[in-house]
Design a protein around this motif. Structure first.
Motif, PDB file in Angstrom:
ATOM      1  N   HIS A  24       0.835  -1.202   0.000  1.00 24.81           N
ATOM      2  CA  HIS A  24       0.000   0.000   0.000  1.00 24.81           C
ATOM      3  C   HIS A  24       0.872   1.255   0.000  1.00 24.81           C
ATOM      4  O   HIS A  24       0.571   2.242  -0.675  1.00 24.81           O
ATOM      5  N   GLN A  25       1.953   1.221   0.764  1.00 25.28           N
ATOM      6  CA  GLN A  25       2.848   2.378   0.810  1.00 25.28           C
ATOM      7  C   GLN A  25       3.474   2.623  -0.567  1.00 25.28           C
ATOM      8  O   GLN A  25       3.551   3.766  -1.032  1.00 25.28           O
ATOM      9  N   LEU A  26       3.920   1.546  -1.214  1.00 23.55           N
ATOM     10  CA  LEU A  26       4.524   1.683  -2.536  1.00 23.55           C
ATOM     11  C   LEU A  26       3.517   2.199  -3.558  1.00 23.55           C
ATOM     12  O   LEU A  26       3.876   2.917  -4.492  1.00 23.55           O
ATOM     13  N   ALA A  27       2.249   1.834  -3.382  1.00 17.06           N
ATOM     14  CA  ALA A  27       1.208   2.301  -4.305  1.00 17.06           C
ATOM     15  C   ALA A  27       0.947   3.790  -4.160  1.00 17.06           C
ATOM     16  O   ALA A  27       0.333   4.397  -5.043  1.00 17.06           O
ATOM     17  N   ASN A  28       1.401   4.389  -3.049  1.00 14.36           N
ATOM     18  CA  ASN A  28       1.172   5.817  -2.807  1.00 14.36           C
ATOM     19  C   ASN A  28       2.435   6.654  -2.950  1.00 14.36           C
ATOM     20  O   ASN A  28       2.536   7.747  -2.373  1.00 14.36           O
ATOM     21  N   LEU A  29       3.384   6.166  -3.720  1.00 18.27           N
ATOM     22  CA  LEU A  29       4.619   6.912  -3.948  1.00 18.27           C
ATOM     23  C   LEU A  29       4.348   8.282  -4.571  1.00 18.27           C
ATOM     24  O   LEU A  29       5.068   9.248  -4.308  1.00 18.27           O
ATOM     25  N   ASP A  30       3.337   8.360  -5.416  1.00 19.11           N
ATOM     26  CA  ASP A  30       3.045   9.610  -6.131  1.00 19.11           C
ATOM     27  C   ASP A  30       1.846  10.357  -5.551  1.00 19.11           C
ATOM     28  O   ASP A  30       1.343  11.283  -6.182  1.00 19.11           O
ATOM     29  N   THR A  31       1.377   9.949  -4.377  1.00 18.41           N
ATOM     30  CA  THR A  31       0.248  10.637  -3.743  1.00 18.41           C
ATOM     31  C   THR A  31       0.765  11.833  -2.961  1.00 18.41           C
ATOM     32  O   THR A  31       1.524  11.680  -2.004  1.00 18.41           O
ATOM     33  N   ALA A  32       0.360  13.031  -3.363  1.00 16.44           N
ATOM     34  CA  ALA A  32       0.820  14.247  -2.691  1.00 16.44           C
ATOM     35  C   ALA A  32       0.402  14.249  -1.227  1.00 16.44           C
ATOM     36  O   ALA A  32      -0.724  13.881  -0.896  1.00 16.44           O
ATOM     37  N   GLY A  33       1.323  14.647  -0.367  1.00 21.54           N
ATOM     38  CA  GLY A  33       1.012  14.760   1.048  1.00 21.54           C
ATOM     39  C   GLY A  33       0.912  13.447   1.793  1.00 21.54           C
ATOM     40  O   GLY A  33       0.569  13.439   2.977  1.00 21.54           O
ATOM     41  N   TYR A  34       1.226  12.331   1.141  1.00 24.36           N
ATOM     42  CA  TYR A  34       1.106  11.019   1.799  1.00 24.36           C
ATOM     43  C   TYR A  34       2.218  10.844   2.822  1.00 24.36           C
ATOM     44  O   TYR A  34       3.387  11.125   2.553  1.00 24.36           O
ATOM     45  N   LYS A  35       1.859  10.377   4.022  1.00 21.02           N
ATOM     46  CA  LYS A  35       2.822  10.143   5.089  1.00 21.02           C
ATOM     47  C   LYS A  35       3.007   8.637   5.295  1.00 21.02           C
ATOM     48  O   LYS A  35       2.031   7.912   5.479  1.00 21.02           O
ATOM     49  N   ARG A  36       4.253   8.214   5.266  1.00 23.77           N
ATOM     50  CA  ARG A  36       4.502   6.797   5.539  1.00 23.77           C
ATOM     51  C   ARG A  36       4.202   6.495   7.008  1.00 23.77           C
ATOM     52  O   ARG A  36       4.189   7.386   7.860  1.00 23.77           O
ATOM     53  N   ASP A  37       3.967   5.250   7.298  1.00 28.83           N
ATOM     54  CA  ASP A  37       3.737   4.824   8.672  1.00 28.83           C
ATOM     55  C   ASP A  37       4.356   3.450   8.860  1.00 28.83           C
ATOM     56  O   ASP A  37       4.712   2.774   7.900  1.00 28.83           O
ATOM     57  N   ARG A 157      -8.682  26.266   6.698  1.00 35.71           N
ATOM     58  CA  ARG A 157      -8.656  25.881   8.106  1.00 35.71           C
ATOM     59  C   ARG A 157      -7.473  24.936   8.335  1.00 35.71           C
ATOM     60  O   ARG A 157      -7.477  23.786   7.897  1.00 35.71           O
ATOM     61  N   LEU A 158      -6.484  25.442   9.034  1.00 36.26           N
ATOM     62  CA  LEU A 158      -5.283  24.675   9.333  1.00 36.26           C
ATOM     63  C   LEU A 158      -5.276  24.301  10.807  1.00 36.26           C
ATOM     64  O   LEU A 158      -5.553  25.141  11.674  1.00 36.26           O
ATOM     65  N   VAL A 159      -4.948  23.037  11.091  1.00 33.13           N
ATOM     66  CA  VAL A 159      -4.903  22.563  12.467  1.00 33.13           C
ATOM     67  C   VAL A 159      -3.632  21.755  12.682  1.00 33.13           C
ATOM     68  O   VAL A 159      -2.979  21.326  11.734  1.00 33.13           O
ATOM     69  N   HIS A 160      -3.290  21.553  13.941  1.00 29.53           N
ATOM     70  CA  HIS A 160      -2.189  20.651  14.273  1.00 29.53           C
ATOM     71  C   HIS A 160      -2.595  19.789  15.455  1.00 29.53           C
ATOM     72  O   HIS A 160      -3.582  20.084  16.144  1.00 29.53           O
ATOM     73  N   PHE A 161      -1.827  18.732  15.698  1.00 33.58           N
ATOM     74  CA  PHE A 161      -2.141  17.774  16.761  1.00 33.58           C
ATOM     75  C   PHE A 161      -0.930  17.595  17.661  1.00 33.58           C
ATOM     76  O   PHE A 161       0.216  17.616  17.196  1.00 33.58           O
ATOM     77  N   ALA A 162      -1.212  17.404  18.953  1.00 32.61           N
ATOM     78  CA  ALA A 162      -0.131  17.206  19.918  1.00 32.61           C
ATOM     79  C   ALA A 162       0.636  15.922  19.625  1.00 32.61           C
ATOM     80  O   ALA A 162       1.846  15.854  19.810  1.00 32.61           O
ATOM     81  N   ARG A 163      -0.076  14.884  19.173  1.00 35.81           N
ATOM     82  CA  ARG A 163       0.560  13.601  18.867  1.00 35.81           C
ATOM     83  C   ARG A 163       0.097  13.122  17.476  1.00 35.81           C
ATOM     84  O   ARG A 163      -0.741  12.217  17.366  1.00 35.81           O
ATOM     85  N   PRO A 164       0.625  13.719  16.423  1.00 35.78           N
ATOM     86  CA  PRO A 164       0.174  13.362  15.064  1.00 35.78           C
ATOM     87  C   PRO A 164       0.450  11.916  14.689  1.00 35.78           C
ATOM     88  O   PRO A 164      -0.185  11.390  13.778  1.00 35.78           O
ATOM     89  N   GLU A 165       1.399  11.258  15.385  1.00 41.19           N
ATOM     90  CA  GLU A 165       1.689   9.861  15.058  1.00 41.19           C
ATOM     91  C   GLU A 165       0.508   8.953  15.332  1.00 41.19           C
ATOM     92  O   GLU A 165       0.435   7.831  14.821  1.00 41.19           O
ATOM     93  N   ARG A 166      -0.462   9.429  16.134  1.00 45.26           N
ATOM     94  CA  ARG A 166      -1.627   8.608  16.458  1.00 45.26           C
ATOM     95  C   ARG A 166      -2.774   8.774  15.457  1.00 45.26           C
ATOM     96  O   ARG A 166      -3.799   8.103  15.575  1.00 45.26           O
ATOM     97  N   LEU A 167      -2.620   9.631  14.480  1.00 45.11           N
ATOM     98  CA  LEU A 167      -3.672   9.829  13.488  1.00 45.11           C
ATOM     99  C   LEU A 167      -3.924   8.538  12.719  1.00 45.11           C
ATOM    100  O   LEU A 167      -2.997   7.811  12.365  1.00 45.11           O
ATOM    101  N   GLU A 168      -5.187   8.279  12.444  1.00 46.40           N
ATOM    102  CA  GLU A 168      -5.591   7.045  11.768  1.00 46.40           C
ATOM    103  C   GLU A 168      -5.685   7.270  10.265  1.00 46.40           C
ATOM    104  O   GLU A 168      -6.426   8.134   9.799  1.00 46.40           O
ATOM    105  N   LYS A 169      -4.942   6.488   9.502  1.00 50.36           N
ATOM    106  CA  LYS A 169      -4.964   6.626   8.052  1.00 50.36           C
ATOM    107  C   LYS A 169      -6.194   5.939   7.477  1.00 50.36           C
ATOM    108  O   LYS A 169      -6.562   4.838   7.879  1.00 50.36           O
ATOM    109  N   LEU A 170      -6.824   6.613   6.498  1.00 50.86           N
ATOM    110  CA  LEU A 170      -8.062   6.101   5.911  1.00 50.86           C
ATOM    111  C   LEU A 170      -7.881   5.656   4.468  1.00 50.86           C
ATOM    112  O   LEU A 170      -8.800   5.090   3.888  1.00 50.86           O
ATOM    113  N   GLY A 171      -6.742   5.929   3.894  1.00 47.55           N
ATOM    114  CA  GLY A 171      -6.555   5.637   2.479  1.00 47.55           C
ATOM    115  C   GLY A 171      -6.126   6.895   1.759  1.00 47.55           C
ATOM    116  O   GLY A 171      -6.654   7.981   2.026  1.00 47.55           O
TER     117      GLY A 171
END
Length: 241
Positions: A24-37, A157-171
């Motif tokens: 799935h990560q390799l399939a998103n090589l060209d997805t703008a703004g994609y964060k690896r996990d 609307r820009l926001v930030h999170f105290a612990r962004p590593e806990r964000l749940e990826k949806l696709g």
């Protein structure tokens, strides 16, 4: 012997999940703004069975890496890259989600949307352009304010999170915040119009890990086949007694 079969089967199941994750990560090589996990094993419980063997319950958890991606110049009027910890707030199916994918466009009704079709949110709701202004050139400044010539339209609307590593990826590049983590207004992130943030997936590292996982899977598969064969022989010999 049964414990060896059980362990090999569990290991193969986990390895398959990790292979799917890397694919799935390799399939998103060209997805703008994609964060690896990354996936990691979390031990939930370990207990001693009646046959004196240990039973361990584990589950796979994901850990998002919010590192800044490289910027790519596109020249697109509605392409915008984020420099900093912020996320764009968007709305999809009535739910507020978040993304770093700044590839935006106007739809036929004048709403500003992401490449996945989510509404881009401003300070009071989805950003919309009046029909009379559909042909106007839009400027997005460093703070995320949209300008139509000298007229201010809205602010992303820009926001930030105290612990962004806990964000749940949806696709793709969309993420959801856990129920116990509230977004905070972001004032640190700067935006660059005409640029996009590239995916942070390292293709060589992901491919090397995928090959290593494939070899581990083959090893567990051979181990499972060997244990199964031995169990079959034992059962056959016992039947002769």
């Amino acid at each position: 012997m049964l414990e060896r079969l059980r362990s090999a089967a569990n290991a193969m199941s986990i390895l398959l999940r990790r292979q799917e994750h890397l694919a799935h990560q390799l399939a998103n090589l060209d997805t703008a703004g994609y964060k690896r996990d990354r996936l990691f094993l979390e031990m939930l419980q370990e207990a001693l069975r009646e046959d004196s063997t240990y039973q361990t319950q584990v589950r796979l958890q994901q850990w998002l890496e919010p590192a800044q991606g490289e910027l790519e110049h596109t020249g697109g009027q509605l392409d915008v890259a984020l420099l900093g910890p912020g996320w764009l707030a968007v709305e999809q199916a009535g739910e507020v989600l978040y993304t770093r994918n700044g590839r935006l466009h106007w739809d036929e009704a004048g709403f500003l949307r992401t490449s996945s079709g989510a509404f881009v949110l401003g300070q009071t709701g989805p950003i919309r352009l009046e029909e009379a202004r559909w042909g106007a050139r839009v400027r997005i400044d460093g703070e995320g304010v949209l300008w139509l010539e000298e007229r201010r339209l809205d602010r992303l609307r820009l926001v930030h999170f105290a612990r962004p590593e806990r964000l749940e990826k949806l696709g793709g590049s969309l993420v959801r915040a856990p129920a116990d983590m509230r977004p905070q207004p972001d004032t640190q992130t700067r935006l660059r119009q005409g640029y996009l943030e590239r995916s942070t997936v390292d293709p060589l590292a992901a491919l090397a890990e995928l090959i290593a996982l494939h070899r581990l899977f083959e090893f567990q598969q051979r181990s499972l086949q060997t244990a199964d064969g031995l169990l079959g022989r034992v059962t056959s010999e016992m039947a002769k007694l």
